[in-house]
Design a protein around this motif. Structure first.
Motif, short mmCIF file in Angstrom:
data_model
loop_
_atom_site.label_atom_id
_atom_site.label_comp_id
_atom_site.label_asym_id
_atom_site.label_seq_id
_atom_site.Cartn_x
_atom_site.Cartn_y
_atom_site.Cartn_z
N VAL A 88 2.98 12.23 -80.36
CA VAL A 88 1.70 12.44 -81.02
C VAL A 88 1.66 11.59 -82.28
CG1 VAL A 88 0.17 14.12 -82.11
CG2 VAL A 88 1.53 14.79 -80.11
N MET A 89 0.57 10.88 -82.49
CA MET A 89 0.39 10.09 -83.71
C MET A 89 -0.79 10.66 -84.49
SD MET A 89 -1.56 7.57 -85.39
CE MET A 89 -2.48 6.61 -84.21
N SER A 90 -0.60 10.86 -85.80
CA SER A 90 -1.68 11.33 -86.67
C SER A 90 -2.01 10.22 -87.67
CB SER A 90 -1.29 12.61 -87.41
OG SER A 90 -0.11 12.40 -88.19
N LEU A 91 -3.33 9.99 -87.88
CA LEU A 91 -3.83 8.95 -88.77
C LEU A 91 -4.69 9.58 -89.84
CD1 LEU A 91 -4.64 5.97 -89.55
CD2 LEU A 91 -6.44 6.17 -87.82
N TYR A 92 -4.43 9.24 -91.12
CA TYR A 92 -5.16 9.78 -92.26
C TYR A 92 -5.81 8.58 -92.95
CZ TYR A 92 -1.58 13.24 -91.13
OH TYR A 92 -0.72 14.10 -90.47
N ALA A 93 -7.16 8.47 -92.89
CA ALA A 93 -7.85 7.26 -93.35
C ALA A 93 -8.78 7.55 -94.52
CB ALA A 93 -8.65 6.65 -92.20
N HIS A 94 -9.21 6.45 -95.19
CA HIS A 94 -10.13 6.45 -96.34
C HIS A 94 -9.51 7.13 -97.57
CE1 HIS A 94 -12.96 5.01 -93.44
NE2 HIS A 94 -13.08 6.17 -92.81
N LEU A 95 -8.18 7.08 -97.68
CA LEU A 95 -7.51 7.66 -98.84
C LEU A 95 -7.70 6.79 -100.07
CD1 LEU A 95 -4.12 8.58 -97.09
CD2 LEU A 95 -6.11 10.07 -97.44
N ILE A 96 -7.47 7.38 -101.24
CA ILE A 96 -7.51 6.61 -102.48
C ILE A 96 -6.39 5.58 -102.44
CG2 ILE A 96 -7.26 6.74 -104.99
CD1 ILE A 96 -8.43 9.54 -104.90
N ASP A 97 -6.70 4.37 -102.89
CA ASP A 97 -5.70 3.31 -102.89
C ASP A 97 -4.42 3.76 -103.61
OD1 ASP A 97 -6.88 1.20 -101.43
OD2 ASP A 97 -8.16 0.68 -103.14
N ASN A 98 -3.29 3.52 -102.94
CA ASN A 98 -1.95 3.78 -103.50
C ASN A 98 -1.75 5.24 -103.88
OD1 ASN A 98 -1.34 0.96 -103.36
ND2 ASN A 98 -2.46 0.66 -105.29
N SER A 99 -2.46 6.14 -103.17
CA SER A 99 -2.28 7.56 -103.47
C SER A 99 -1.11 8.18 -102.71
CB SER A 99 -3.56 8.34 -103.12
OG SER A 99 -3.86 8.23 -101.74
N SER A 100 -0.43 7.41 -101.87
CA SER A 100 0.71 7.93 -101.12
C SER A 100 2.01 7.36 -101.68
CB SER A 100 0.58 7.57 -99.64
OG SER A 100 1.70 8.03 -98.91
N VAL A 101 3.02 8.22 -101.73
CA VAL A 101 4.35 7.78 -102.16
C VAL A 101 5.26 7.54 -100.97
CG1 VAL A 101 4.15 8.97 -104.37
CG2 VAL A 101 5.12 10.18 -102.40
N LEU A 102 4.72 7.71 -99.75
CA LEU A 102 5.52 7.56 -98.54
C LEU A 102 5.75 6.08 -98.24
CD1 LEU A 102 3.79 10.25 -96.28
CD2 LEU A 102 5.86 10.51 -97.68
N HIS B 7 -14.19 11.33 -98.01
CA HIS B 7 -13.84 12.24 -96.92
C HIS B 7 -12.53 11.79 -96.31
CE1 HIS B 7 -15.60 8.91 -94.62
NE2 HIS B 7 -14.94 9.38 -93.56
N LEU B 8 -11.93 12.67 -95.55
CA LEU B 8 -10.73 12.34 -94.79
C LEU B 8 -11.11 12.13 -93.33
CD1 LEU B 8 -7.64 12.14 -94.23
CD2 LEU B 8 -7.70 14.62 -93.83
N HIS B 9 -10.77 10.97 -92.80
CA HIS B 9 -10.94 10.70 -91.37
C HIS B 9 -9.58 10.94 -90.71
CE1 HIS B 9 -12.20 8.63 -87.66
NE2 HIS B 9 -11.01 8.05 -87.70
N LEU B 10 -9.48 11.95 -89.87
CA LEU B 10 -8.23 12.31 -89.20
C LEU B 10 -8.33 11.99 -87.72
CD1 LEU B 10 -5.42 13.74 -89.16
CD2 LEU B 10 -6.67 15.87 -88.67
N GLU B 11 -7.35 11.25 -87.21
CA GLU B 11 -7.25 10.98 -85.78
C GLU B 11 -5.92 11.51 -85.25
OE1 GLU B 11 -7.86 7.01 -84.45
OE2 GLU B 11 -9.76 6.75 -85.54
N ILE B 12 -5.93 11.98 -84.00
CA ILE B 12 -4.73 12.42 -83.31
C ILE B 12 -4.70 11.75 -81.94
CG2 ILE B 12 -3.53 14.37 -82.25
CD1 ILE B 12 -4.47 16.11 -84.53
N HIS B 13 -3.62 11.03 -81.66
CA HIS B 13 -3.43 10.37 -80.37
C HIS B 13 -2.26 11.03 -79.66
CE1 HIS B 13 -5.56 6.38 -81.59
NE2 HIS B 13 -5.97 7.39 -82.37
N VAL B 14 -2.46 11.46 -78.43
CA VAL B 14 -1.42 12.05 -77.61
C VAL B 14 -1.05 11.04 -76.53
CG1 VAL B 14 -0.78 13.94 -76.07
CG2 VAL B 14 -2.24 14.39 -78.06
N ASP B 15 0.21 10.56 -76.57
CA ASP B 15 0.66 9.52 -75.64
C ASP B 15 -0.29 8.33 -75.67
OD1 ASP B 15 2.88 11.01 -74.89
OD2 ASP B 15 1.81 11.99 -73.24
N SER B 16 -0.65 7.91 -76.89
CA SER B 16 -1.48 6.73 -77.17
C SER B 16 -2.94 6.91 -76.75
CB SER B 16 -0.91 5.47 -76.48
OG SER B 16 0.41 5.23 -76.92
N VAL B 17 -3.37 8.13 -76.44
CA VAL B 17 -4.75 8.39 -76.06
C VAL B 17 -5.41 9.23 -77.16
CG1 VAL B 17 -6.29 9.45 -74.38
CG2 VAL B 17 -4.19 8.30 -73.61
#
Length: 290
Positions: A228-242, A267-277
């Motif tokens: 499973v892949m999770s995508l978190y988009a439209h975040l504030i620039d450089n707001s992640s320490v990961l 807003h937060l755009h969240l995507e979830i891909h299961v086995d690349s779908v």
């Protein structure tokens, strides 16, 4: 011996009379011959042509008068203000048809048909046109996005509270130039700067800017034996320490809600891909989140 012609004058007179009777009458000369009526035959006009010749001028004058009236008289000059509208006239005709057929025995079917015509004409005026955008809203805008977020468990919502969903998964009207008309994620309106948590344990696979997603973070998980892949988009620039390759745990902060990339607001755009779908993140979290 005497000569017979001299001695018999009576016989000579009889021969002269017979010759005068037997001779044909003299033929007239060319000057005395009567002329043939050639001129009379050549000037005779057929009946149809004489009738057309007499009827053509009045027809031309009538056509000119009609053209003059049609181009100079206003359209409403011939309108009767007391005349009923066309729909009322049609209803009156239908009612008259019904009354006429009812008087005749065995004609009930015709009366019903006339009544159906009046009903169809009346209902046709009530038709409306639905735009494509309205059709999409009717199809996808009735989804119930109410949910409970406990903030605990191995699989979690991105916020510890029920953030409003502003755009669901699937077909939609593109909200901006370059925005997708097929939404592969879910948009949460948690407010600008709200911290975003990872949905489950995993490994960071991408951090940084994207042309459409803006500043985003991608995490890969193994859940129920599936990748499973999770995508978190439209975040504030450089707001992640990961950083790429770093492990994360469920609920760990991956960044803050921003307005970067192709976005119409924070807003937060969240995507979830299961086995690349790509799948519907809202439906997936409802089925899996604690």
């Amino acid at each position: 011996m005497s000569n017979p012609a001299v001695s018999n004058p009576a016989a000579s007179s009889r021969r002269a009379a017979r010759a005068a009777v037997a001779a044909p009458p003299p033929r007239p000369t060319s000057a005395q011959a009567s002329p043939r009526p050639v001129a009379a035959l050549s000037t005779r006009v057929p009946l149809g042509r004489r009738v057309a010749k007499k009827a053509f001028p009045p027809a031309v004058m009538l056509a000119v008068a009609s053209l003059l009236v049609g181009t100079s008289v206003p359209a409403n000059a011939l309108f009767d203000p007391d005349a009923p509208p066309a729909s009322m006239a049609l209803s009156s005709i239908a009612d008259a048809k019904v009354a006429e057929t009812v008087e005749v025995e065995g004609q009930v079917i015709e009366a019903e048909a006339a009544s159906d015509i009046a009903t169809t004409a009346a209902s046709r005026d009530a038709w409306t046109v639905t735009s494509y955008a309205e059709m999409l809203r009717l199809r996808y805008g009735s989804t119930n996005y109410s949910y409970n977020a406990s903030g605990t468990g191995p699989i979690r919502w991105p916020f510890p509270f029920a953030a409003p969903v502003t755009s669901g998964f699937g077909d939609r009207v593109a909200p901006c130039r370059g925005c997708s008309s097929y939404h592969r994620g879910v948009d949460f309106d948690a407010g600008y700067g709200a911290p975003v948590g990872a949905i489950a344990d995993g490994i960071v696979t991408a951090v940084g800017r994207s042309s459409s997603f803006g500043y985003r973070v991608e995490i890969e998980h193994i859940i129920n034996g599936q990748k499973v892949m999770s995508l978190y988009a439209h975040l504030i620039d450089n707001s992640s320490v990961l950083t790429v390759g770093a492990p994360v745990v469920a609920g760990e902060i991956v960044g803050a809600v921003g307005d970067t990339g192709l976005s119409t607001g924070p807003h937060l755009h969240l995507e979830i891909h299961v086995d690349s779908v790509p799948v519907d993140p809202f439906a997936w979290l409802v089925a899996n989140a604690g």
